[in-house]
Design an enzyme around this catalytic site. Structure first.
Site, PDB file in Angstrom:
ATOM      1  N   SER A  71       0.825  -1.218   0.000  1.00  0.00           N
ATOM      2  CA  SER A  71       0.000   0.000   0.000  1.00  0.00           C
ATOM      3  C   SER A  71       0.856   1.265   0.000  1.00  0.00           C
ATOM      4  O   SER A  71       0.358   2.347  -0.289  1.00  0.00           O
ATOM      5  CB  SER A  71      -0.931   0.005   1.215  1.00  0.00           C
ATOM      6  OG  SER A  71      -0.173  -0.003   2.406  1.00  0.00           O
ATOM      7  N   GLU A  72       2.141   1.140   0.304  1.00  0.00           N
ATOM      8  CA  GLU A  72       3.042   2.290   0.291  1.00  0.00           C
ATOM      9  C   GLU A  72       3.748   2.478  -1.058  1.00  0.00           C
ATOM     10  O   GLU A  72       4.747   3.191  -1.135  1.00  0.00           O
ATOM     11  CB  GLU A  72       4.087   2.159   1.405  1.00  0.00           C
ATOM     12  CG  GLU A  72       3.527   2.242   2.793  1.00  0.00           C
ATOM     13  CD  GLU A  72       3.007   3.617   3.211  1.00  0.00           C
ATOM     14  OE1 GLU A  72       2.904   4.532   2.362  1.00  0.00           O
ATOM     15  OE2 GLU A  72       2.679   3.763   4.393  1.00  0.00           O
TER      16      GLU A  72
END
Length: 185
Positions: A71-72
């Site tokens: 998600s980063e």
């Protein structure tokens, strides 16, 4: 080169967990090869990482593998865009660094000669929610003139020309944070 990038991600992901720089699902590493970014897949556990858990995206954020990126991924892409010289990124959640990012503002003090030589300075980026474009922007901005940054109440990001370099810079950041914290007593 694809196989080498994946092997490096597995090796240093496991090392990060072994050395207490992150726990369970936390943190993610990436390697840039040309226009491609190899990054830990979402949901992968650092100390159990396999080559099959390495996602591949391009610099535009398009998914090119069967597994979804962390998600980063926005954070990694923003740093690669801001720093064309960077070929690898370590984003980890080491405990002393997180504590320091919660208690300090501005910069983490440089205490050791190694940190001074290899890092120079360690700015603290303001808090932004994890996985957001806002977090990616403030972190990339802080890394324009530094190779390491503490993200307030979140973790660290270090960069290098190789994953080995980015990883060992992460160790120096955590050592600096630990020494700073212990010196307060």
């Amino acid at each position: 080169m694809t196989r080498i990038a994946k092997r490096q991600l597995v090796l240093y992901s496991r090392k990060a967990h072994e050395r207490g720089l992150t726990a369970a699902f936390g943190g993610n590493l990436s390697v840039r090869v040309g226009n491609l970014v190899f990054i830990k897949a979402t949901g992968a556990v650092m100390d159990e990482m396999t080559e099959e858990q390495v996602a591949v995206i391009d610099l535009g954020g398009n998914q090119l593998s069967s597994v979804r990126p962390s998600s980063e991924y926005r954070l990694h892409l923003a740093v690669y865009r801001a720093r064309p010289d960077v070929r690898a990124i370590a984003h980890l959640h080491p405990p002393y660094s997180i504590v320091a990012s919660t208690l300090l503002e501005g910069e983490l003090p440089i205490i050791t000669p190694e940190a001074e030589i290899y890092l120079g300075r360690i700015p603290i980026a303001p808090f932004r929610p994890a996985g957001t474009e806002e977090l990616a922007e403030v972190t990339a901005e802080a890394l324009r003139k530094a190779d390491a940054v503490l993200m307030a109440k979140h973790g660290i990001v270090t960069v290098g020309k190789s994953l080995r370099e980015a990883f060992y810079k992460a160790e120096l950041v955590e050592e600096s944070a630990k020494l700073w914290y212990l010196s307060r007593k």
